[in-house]
Design a protein around this motif. Structure first.
Motif, short mmCIF file in Angstrom:
data_model
loop_
_atom_site.label_atom_id
_atom_site.label_comp_id
_atom_site.label_asym_id
_atom_site.label_seq_id
_atom_site.Cartn_x
_atom_site.Cartn_y
_atom_site.Cartn_z
N ALA A 152 -16.51 -3.68 -10.40
CA ALA A 152 -17.84 -3.19 -10.78
C ALA A 152 -17.86 -1.66 -10.88
N LEU A 153 -17.02 -1.01 -10.08
CA LEU A 153 -16.96 0.47 -10.11
C LEU A 153 -16.08 0.99 -11.23
N GLY A 154 -15.42 0.05 -11.95
CA GLY A 154 -14.53 0.47 -13.04
C GLY A 154 -13.19 0.97 -12.55
N GLU A 155 -12.88 0.73 -11.26
CA GLU A 155 -11.60 1.14 -10.68
C GLU A 155 -10.58 0.02 -10.89
N ASN A 156 -10.05 -0.07 -12.11
CA ASN A 156 -9.20 -1.21 -12.45
C ASN A 156 -7.89 -1.24 -11.68
N ASN A 157 -7.34 -0.06 -11.39
CA ASN A 157 -6.06 -0.04 -10.65
C ASN A 157 -6.25 -0.57 -9.24
N SER A 201 3.27 4.80 -14.92
CA SER A 201 3.61 5.35 -13.61
C SER A 201 4.48 4.34 -12.89
N TRP A 202 5.16 4.81 -11.85
CA TRP A 202 6.04 3.88 -11.12
C TRP A 202 5.25 2.76 -10.49
N SER A 203 4.10 3.13 -9.90
CA SER A 203 3.30 2.12 -9.21
C SER A 203 2.88 1.02 -10.17
N LYS A 204 2.59 1.43 -11.41
CA LYS A 204 2.20 0.45 -12.44
C LYS A 204 3.37 -0.52 -12.68
N THR A 205 4.61 0.03 -12.70
CA THR A 205 5.79 -0.81 -12.90
C THR A 205 5.94 -1.79 -11.73
N HIS A 219 0.82 -1.22 0.00
CA HIS A 219 0.00 0.00 0.00
C HIS A 219 0.84 1.27 0.00
N PHE A 220 2.15 1.13 0.30
CA PHE A 220 3.02 2.30 0.24
C PHE A 220 3.40 2.66 -1.19
N THR A 221 3.25 1.70 -2.09
CA THR A 221 3.67 1.93 -3.48
C THR A 221 2.54 2.44 -4.36
N VAL A 222 1.30 2.17 -3.95
CA VAL A 222 0.15 2.53 -4.78
C VAL A 222 -0.88 3.24 -3.91
N ASP A 223 -1.39 4.36 -4.37
CA ASP A 223 -2.42 5.08 -3.62
C ASP A 223 -3.78 4.59 -4.08
N ILE A 224 -4.33 3.64 -3.34
CA ILE A 224 -5.60 3.03 -3.79
C ILE A 224 -6.73 3.19 -2.80
N ARG A 225 -6.46 3.79 -1.65
CA ARG A 225 -7.49 3.82 -0.62
C ARG A 225 -8.58 4.85 -0.90
N LEU A 226 -9.83 4.44 -0.59
CA LEU A 226 -10.96 5.36 -0.68
C LEU A 226 -11.03 6.21 0.58
N SER A 262 3.41 -4.54 -12.00
CA SER A 262 3.83 -5.52 -13.02
C SER A 262 4.91 -6.43 -12.46
N ALA A 263 5.86 -5.84 -11.75
CA ALA A 263 6.94 -6.64 -11.14
C ALA A 263 6.37 -7.64 -10.14
N THR A 264 5.46 -7.16 -9.30
CA THR A 264 4.80 -8.04 -8.31
C THR A 264 4.08 -9.16 -9.02
#
Length: 1612
Positions: A1077-1082, A1123-1127, A977-984, A1130-1132
């Motif tokens: 379902a919300l279309g939030e693919n990331n 973006s870095w988080s995307k990289t 969670h430190f690498t990707v900002d995904i929280r609502l 992908s690595a994960t």
């Protein structure tokens, strides 16, 4: 002003008025019905093309994410624009008829000229709307407009509950004709309209041979001001908004509350609409794509008289239609007058009104209405069209003026059938097939080309449902297929066979009833019974009833007696009459023969005596006659009656049967669905009879569903994913399974492929899990012709998402019936639950239910649990157990379940409900009983509502979407969670601290404390400590830690077990799907990676693979975003893929994936030798730098969180890579292996994390240990041990210490230090038990048992196995159970006694070989199969040996550098060696080559770096045996000596004992008898005998298998 307007719009009267035209809202009508009003005006008829095709497109959509919500948006986007234009121009929308609307400008006759100009302007502007708008969903929307003007008549009619209105007259006919002449984008004026308009203003085009004209454009004079003209015209419109209301579209928006007017208007609106207006919870509830039955009724009149004349006919017809529909929950949706006829659009199955047998009810209603209306004065022709299918039911229009309507191809088909087949009742093929009525009630009609209908399919005339019984038509509906066995009903058939045997041997009646819900296969059972009941000394009569049978008096007995008397085959009444005379002349006086006229449709002359008889007297005479006939028949041959659909037996027939079974010995077998109402007295008496047996049918078992699918598709196997979908979706109901399969076939997602052998398959990521579910062996033998030419398997198309598939219409209909039978509040609860998914928690449901309190929710849940809508469970384990336990498929009762005593029933129900409420309160998890209900309820939501609900769920679940408290609440992918900002939700300080602690971040106070208080103040080891010194110190240290754990008051041991698996299934998986379902693919990708990582931690490779594939879909959609988080994601993704492949033994793919991951993490691993040596040099320097830094205790700031996330992924990759390279035989690969191990250590040191550093040291030590570098491995082992000495006394540190004990125990076992392995393992076992980590606890017990097994410490071994069994059962840990049975087989094969029998072990293998955890875990199944193969080889049962040896062989290629694989491959090779001995004995031609190959394979296993020294004695033993078999005595001696020397060093008592026996045996002159091992097996003592002292321990040692050898006869 705006506030006032909003308040007025919320008034009920305003909402009701929005459904009605101003003509009704402001009308002042006579209360008489019918009432008539006359006026002048202009009519506009707008026909919109394209909507029907679009509705069809959406209704056949494959997935649940395309449905009514998109359709509503698109429909209303276009229609509201038209409505708005009409209202702006002063029009009044009279009716919406599907995708058309009729508008009125009501004015005095003298104003018609100017108003026509306004209406033409409006029409042209409507066309302009669609010329500029872009089409949506590939929809080409165009309109056709017809205009008419003149006298108009309005008729109001109805009954006490409902009112309807229609407009009629020449102008109404003209406007329809004008619209029919229009092409796309045309405006056509009727002749009268053209006569009345201002011709100077209009440019027209003449239509050939018509008086109507086409408008091209308006041509006002240059001085003409349209705005002034329009304002002046509107002054003549009574209800056009003006003054203070001029900004309103419609004056009715400002209606003040008026109870009297509201009550009057309510009568024009459907009840379901009024419910929606009353209940704000149900906004949008009525708009959906829904399976319904449409009935169009058209009444043509003898002449087009005035409305007063035809009004009474319409009134009479309407009252009757309403009364008929009300009984069957149908509704009149629209009434309109066109083409000199009045049409009623009736619908069965509106939201909230779905009823069982809807199609049958619709046809019954149609026939009833047809018969009545045909008799009404002034009605000339009645035409009715009935069609069934999915249509759009919803509110269409504008917010201020809309109506509830139906749109779809089925609406069109019903309307067209009504018009093209006048004077009869017609239906489409769906209605015909769905009615479950006999074919003789219908007649197929010749096809006609119908406007707007491409292909309606066959059209049938419904001849009426009260036709005379047609003999020979009432046989069983199903036909028996010799090649299609009855599946899963063996017990039911056996019970029938026993009952029939008893009946034939006794002299009393028997009744056997099979009760089951529709779709359970009752008819198929009766077909099989009919076939099995055939015999020489008895007669079988089988009939099938229908719903109509119930309403026809004495119908069932009539059909049965016709069969008894042989009348069913007679083609003419005269033939029947002759037959009857011959049969009854001895039993009935000729003057009474006419009693048979009505019942058998014959024409005997009516005698005076009979004509004077009352109806009841005639009935008694008939019954007496039938009883005599049956008594006489039974004397000649026994009779077996078989009745399908017994719930449709009429009361008179029940009464006769009740007397019959008391008087005549007959055997009655019937199938029936549960009675809806209380059965009649005679039926109850039969069910209570002591000779009646009532068998309740349940669901079919999953294996039978699988067998059925393979048979239906004619394939050898189906994908596990499809098997799960069908088993879960069908709930074991055969009909559901068939419908689901048809649906899949319809959407073309099934792919059929030839079966490929394992050897030929090139393994890739996509086919890594070739997980096919196969039919059972019993089924293969049972199904005639199943295997003939059957070389295909079924697969799924790559892009299919089974979870999201929309349910088939037939199953959706069943769910809707159940849903509509609930109260509105219960419906709302079910619909909210559907959003959460198939399984959900009560906390989540409470969070999303609008304005509910907990007590109300619990009460509703208890009711729905009782109604079998939901099941409830206390925890995940309880849920898993329930899902594994199949529902009872067969239950024998001696009384009907429908006959529960009614006394005190209400009180009992209340108590039961209270108990259920208590149970629900205790329960944490709720699950839908049937997935189809969840899918159906989910589809009822509109798009915006669905999104809002998913967002609510996501916000709630997100708070718990992390590891459990036991595991310190971190991410499953470290630092994810430190690498990707995904929280609502925004993180609060406590949550941040909690997550930081998990990942090793400490507060200043914690850092200070950790420096002071450690587990044991230790200076480490001085100088060069000896092995013994290290051993003593580490064991003492572990003992101190265990004591501290038991006695410490600190919170260093957890209070409960790990809950991560429950969190994954109940929180994280649903959360990922909510984001999807919300279309939030990331965000969805983030959680799919978390899920995959969690399942890898839990040891479930298959589920990790499934969710990685879900993640791959997300990655593809996110490709464009950089973006870095995307990289990092992908690595994960590639790291997790590499782990899955590694665990599966697919090392080539694993290596490729791990290299990709490292590249994305900016850590490229060398590809060639030059870069290898350069990189090695760099890493050595880094290594010395880190080691020196650590030794000098230099402190540096820890890496950033994002950097840590990268480093953790890198350590995982390197840890796996060094093991992969160790597996390879090529010499240079050891350098790659060494580099990867070193890079793991360096990366771990950079993290500054204790666990990572210690793990890396131990891995590095093991790498050198296996490679044979003694000094290095010992050094790093000591470094790891010294590191744990200085850890703080915290739970995380305790877990690290326990891990070290566990890891060292495993390493020592692998290296052959068995005593130390046992000492360390026993301590690790104690620590894991105290830490309440069952998964790790099970693993340590597995390898501890292995060490004890090799040391022959049987008492300790059995104690450990007892712990392992108890723990694996309590935790449902399948791997531990499998290991337990693996050891049990080893005990029988090598230790000489029995702990668990071979039969029990084999049963476990059979039952669990398809278990996904075992199947996709390299090693364990290989070991189990190989042990069973060895067992059979020793018994010389070579066919059985081959079966299990081949299964093991398919797993050999899945090589992993683990002890489990090594021990399993040793067992496999032992089996091959025993088979070689057989081939040599039989002097097989290629025995020599096979022996050489086996020897090479054994040598290569010895040479592998990953094979631990503990396996060397067994491998040398086998090599020695191969050598002696092949006549090489010298090497045999060498291998035996080496093996014995190794056993001595390691303390391997088990192997040493066996080696000594082999050596003595091979070189003795004694001969081995054929059945010596068989004798040994038969005499193997049980552990109970051993422990009780009945068997000497020394004797057990002799129960070893002596490998057969005879050098003298050796052919080589």
């Amino acid at each position: 002003m705006n506030t006032r307007r909003e308040a007025s719009q919320d008034r009920a009267i305003v909402k009701i008025a929005a459904h009605l035209p101003d003509l009704i809202v402001y009308g002042d009508f006579s209360p008489e019905r019918p009432s008539v009003d006359y006026f002048d005006g202009v009519l506009m008829f707008v026909d919109i093309s394209g909507f029907t095709a679009m509705t069809e497109k959406f209704s056949t959509a494959m997935y649940m994410d395309r449905g009514a919500e998109q359709l509503v948006e698109i429909l209303n986007h276009y229609i509201s624009a038209i409505v708005e234009k009409v209202l702006i121009f002063g029009g009044d929308i009279l009716k919406f008829a599907g995708d058309a609307l009729l508008a009125l400008w009501k004015v005095e006759r003298r104003q018609l000229k100017n108003i026509i100009t306004v209406v033409i302007k409006c029409s042209l502007e409507i066309h302009g709307l669609f010329e500029t708008q872009e089409s949506e969903e590939d929809l080409d929307v165009r309109v056709k407009i017809g205009l008419a003007a003149g006298h108009i008549t309005m008729l109001v009619f109805g009954d006490e509950s409902r009112n309807y209105f229609l407009v009629t007259g020449q102008a109404v006919d003209d406007v329809r004709l004008a619209q029919n002449m229009a092409q796309m984008n045309d405006v056509i004026l009727s002749p009268n309209c053209w006569q009345l308009c201002d011709r100077s203003m209009i440019e027209i085009e003449r239509i050939p041979d018509q008086r109507a004209v086409k408008v091209n454009f308006l041509k006002p004079p240059s001085t003409f001001n349209f705005d002034e003209f329009f304002t002046k015209c509107m002054t003549f419109m009574d209800y056009y908004p003006s003054g203070n209301h001029k900004n309103l579209l419609r004056l009715a928006c400002m209606l003040e509350s008026d109870p009297e007017l509201e009550l009057s208007l309510q009568k024009y609106v459907m009840e379901s609409i009024l419910k929606q207006i009353d209940d704000k919870q149900l906004r949008g509830y009525l708009s959906e794509l829904r399976p319904v039955t449409i009935m169009f009724v058209n009444l043509m009149f003898k002449d087009q008289d005035k409305a007063e004349v035809i009004g009474s006919a319409i009134q009479d017809a309407c009252v009757h239609i309403n009364s008929v529909l009300r009984v069957f929950r149908g509704q009149i949706n629209k009434v309109f007058m066109f083409d000199k006829g009045c049409s009623f659009l009736c619908v069965f199955g509106f939201p909230g009104e779905k009823a069982p047998d809807e199609v049958t009810h619709a046809l019954e209603s149609a026939v009833d209405i047809f018969d009545f209306c045909s008799q009404v004065h002034k009605i000339h022709t009645v035409s009715i069209g009935v069609a069934s299918g999915i249509v759009f039911c919803g509110i269409v229009g504008h917010s201020v003026r809309h109506e509830y309507t139906v749109i779809g191809q089925k609406v069109n088909i019903a309307a067209r059938m009504m018009m093209y087949y006048p004077g009869i009742v017609t239906c489409d093929s769906v209605t015909y097939n769905g009615s479950n009525l006999p074919a003789y009630f219908f007649k197929e009609l010749p096809k006609k080309v119908m406007k707007g209908v491409a292909d309606s399919g066959p059209v049938y005339q419904c001849l009426g449902l009260n036709e005379k019984v047609m003999f020979g038509m009432a046989y069983l509906i199903c036909n028996r297929n010799e090649g299609y066995p009855l599946l899963g009903r063996d017990k039911e058939i056996k019970y029938f066979m026993c009952s029939m045997k008893e009946f034939l041997m006794s002299n009393c009646s028997r009744v056997l009833m099979y009760e089951g819900l529709s779709g359970y296969g009752k008819s198929q059972i009766l077909v099989e019974i009919e076939y099995l009941a055939q015999g020489e000394n008895h007669r079988t009569i089988a009939i099938g009833l229908t719903k109509i049978s119930f309403h026809q008096n004495f119908n069932t007995i009539q059909i049965l007696m016709a069969n008894v008397l042989g009348l069913d085959t007679c083609k003419h009444y005269k033939e029947r009459q002759t037959n009857l005379q011959n049969k009854v002349k001895a039993l009935l006086d000729e003057k009474f023969h006419c009693l048979l006229n009505d019942i058998f449709h014959v024409q005997f002359p009516i005698s005076r005596e009979v004509s004077k008889m009352s109806t009841s007297r005639k009935q008694k005479q008939l019954e007496a006659l039938f009883m005599k006939i049956l008594e006489r028949t039974v004397k000649e041959e026994r009779i077996i009656f078989i009745i399908d659909e017994g719930q449709f037996i009429d009361p008179a027939s029940w009464a006769f049967m009740e007397k019959l079974i008391r008087s005549v010995p007959v055997f009655i077998i019937m199938s029936l669905s549960p009675f809806i109402d209380i059965p009649c007295a005679a039926a109850s008496a039969i069910m209570k009879n002591r000779n009646t047996t009532y068998v309740t049918l349940g669901a079919m078992q999953p294996k039978d569903i699988r067998n059925k699918v393979c048979l239906d598709l004619n394939v050898r196997g189906i994908p596990k994913e499809l098997d799960t979908y069908l088993v879960e979706g069908s709930c074991g109901i055969p009909f559901y399974c068939e419908e689901l399969l048809k649906n899949l076939d319809h959407h073309r997602v099934l792919v059929f492929q030839a079966v490929e052998s394992e050897e030929k398959i090139n393994v890739t990521w996509n086919n890594l899990f070739r997980n096919f579910a196969m039919p059972t062996e019993e089924f293969k033998m049972l199904a005639f012709g199943y295997n003939k030419g059957n070389e295909e398997v079924c697969n799924l198309t790559s892009d299919v998402r089974l979870k999201n598939l929309s349910p088939p219409a037939s199953l959706k209909e069943i769910s809707l019936v159940q849903l509509d039978s609930m109260s509105l509040s219960h419906q709302m609860l079910v619909r909210c639950a559907a959003i959460t998914g198939l399984t959900f928690t009560t906390e989540l449901l409470f969070e999303i239910l609008p304005c509910w309190n907990m007590k109300v929710m619990i009460n509703a849940l208890a009711t729905l649990v009782e109604s079998n809508v939901f099941d409830c469970f206390r925890n995940r384990k309880e849920l898993q157990v329930a899902l594994k336990q199949n529902a009872t498929s067969f239950e024998v009762n001696y009384r009907s379940l429908s006959l529960r005593p009614t006394e005190g029933m209400a009180l009992g129900e209340e108590e039961e409900l209270r108990e259920l409420e208590s149970e629900v309160i205790e329960c944490h998890i709720i699950r839908f009983c049937r997935p189809m209900m969840q899918k159906t309820a989910y589809e009822l939501w509109l798009k915006d509502q669905k999104k809002a609900m998913h967002l609510k769920c996501a916000r709630f679940l997100e708070e718990n979407a992390h590891r459990c408290d036991h595991c310190r609440s971190g991410d499953f992918v470290p630092f994810h969670h430190f690498t990707v900002d995904i929280r609502l939700n925004t993180l609060d300080l406590d949550t941040i601290r909690k997550m930081a602690r998990f990942h090793g971040f400490q507060t200043e106070e914690e850092i200070t404390f950790s420096r002071i208080e450690t587990l044991k103040k230790s200076e480490g080891f001085s100088g060069n400590p000896s092995f013994e010194e290290v051993r003593e110190k580490i064991l003492t240290f572990f003992d101190i830690v265990i004591t501290r754990m038991r006695t410490s008051e600190e919170d260093i041991t957890p209070l409960e077990n790990c809950q991560c698996e429950e969190i994954v299934e109940i929180v994280i998986i649903p959360l990922a799907h909510h984001f999807l379902a919300l279309g939030e693919n990331n965000k969805a990708l983030y959680y799919f990676l978390e899920i995959a990582s969690a399942y890898l931690i839990l040891g479930d490779n298959y589920m990790a693979y499934i969710y990685l594939n879900e993640g791959e879909r997300m990655l593809k959609t996110l490709k464009k975003e950089k973006s870095w988080s995307k990289t990092f994601e992908s690595a994960t993704f590639y790291t997790l893929k590499g782990q899955v492949c590694f665990n599966m033994g697919q090392m080539v793919i694993a290596k490729k994936m791990l290299r990709k991951a490292l590249k994305l993490l900016n850590r490229i691993f060398p590809y060639n030798l030059i870069s290898l040596f350069l990189q090695t040099h760099v890493e050595k320097n880094r290594h010395f730098h880190y080691i020196n830094k650590n030794q000098q205790a230099q402190e540096s700031s820890p890496p950033g969180k994002k950097r840590l996330a990268q480093l953790y992924q890198q350590t995982t990759c390197f840890s796996l890579l060094w093991q992969i390279y160790s597996l390879n035989y090529f010499f240079h690969y050891k350098y790659y292996s060494h580099l990867a191990a070193m890079m793991q250590v360096n990366t771990a040191l950079e993290t500054q994390d204790d666990f990572q550093i210690i793990k890396a040291y131990l891995d590095y030590s093991l790498h050198h240990h296996l490679a044979g570098y003694q000094g290095t491995w010992f050094k790093y082992e000591i470094m790891a041990i010294e590191h744990i000495f200085n850890l703080p006394e915290k739970r995380k540190s305790i877990e690290i210490v326990t891990y070290v004990a566990h890891a060292l125990s495993y390493i020592k076992l692998l290296m052959g230090d068995l005593d130390l392995a046992i000492d360390l393992g026993s301590r690790a076992h104690k620590m894991w038990a105290l830490l309440q980590n069952p998964s790790k606890h099970c693993l340590v017990l597995c390898w501890l048992s292995k060490s004890l097994f090799l040391k022959n410490r049987y008492k300790q071994l059995i104690q450990v196995l007892g712990w392992l069994w108890d723990l694996s059962v309590a935790e449902e840990h399948i791997f531990s159970k499998a290991f337990f049975y693996f050891i049990c087989l080893d005990i029988m094969l090598y230790s000489g006694f029995v702990y668990r029998t071979f039969e029990e072990c084999l049963e476990f293998v059979y039952q669990n070989e398809d278990n996904r955890i075992l199947k996709f875990q390299s090693g364990i199944l290989l070991g189990l199969y190989s042990c069973v193969a060895i067992w059979y080889a020793r018994l010389q049962e070579w066919d059985n040996f081959q079966v299990f040896s081949n299964r093991a062989k398919s797993l050999v290629s899945r090589r992993t550098p683990t002890a489990l694989y090594c021990v399993s491959i040793c067992r496999y090779m032992e089996g091959q060696v025993l088979y070689l001995q057989k081939q040599i004995e039989e002097q097989s031609e290629n025995a020599q080559d096979i022996g050489v190959d086996i020897l090479k394979n054994l040598e290569s296993l010895m040479a592998q770096n990953t094979t631990g020294p503990v396996f060397y004695p067994r491998l040398y033993h086998l090599m020695a045996y191969v050598c002696i078999l092949m006549g090489d005595g010298q090497n045999c001696n060498l291998f035996l000596s080496t093996a014995l020397q190794l056993c001595e060093t390691q303390g391997n008592v088990l192997e040493k004992c066996w080696l000594n026996m082999s050596k003595e045996w091979w070189y003795s002159s004694s001969e081995l008898t054929e059945d010596q091992w068989l004798q040994t097996v038969l005499n193997l003592p049980s552990w109970e005998k051993v422990v009780s002292g009945k068997v000497n321990m020394q004797d057990i040692q002799k129960n070893k298998f002596l490998m057969r050898v005879n050098i003298l006869d050796n052919p080589f």
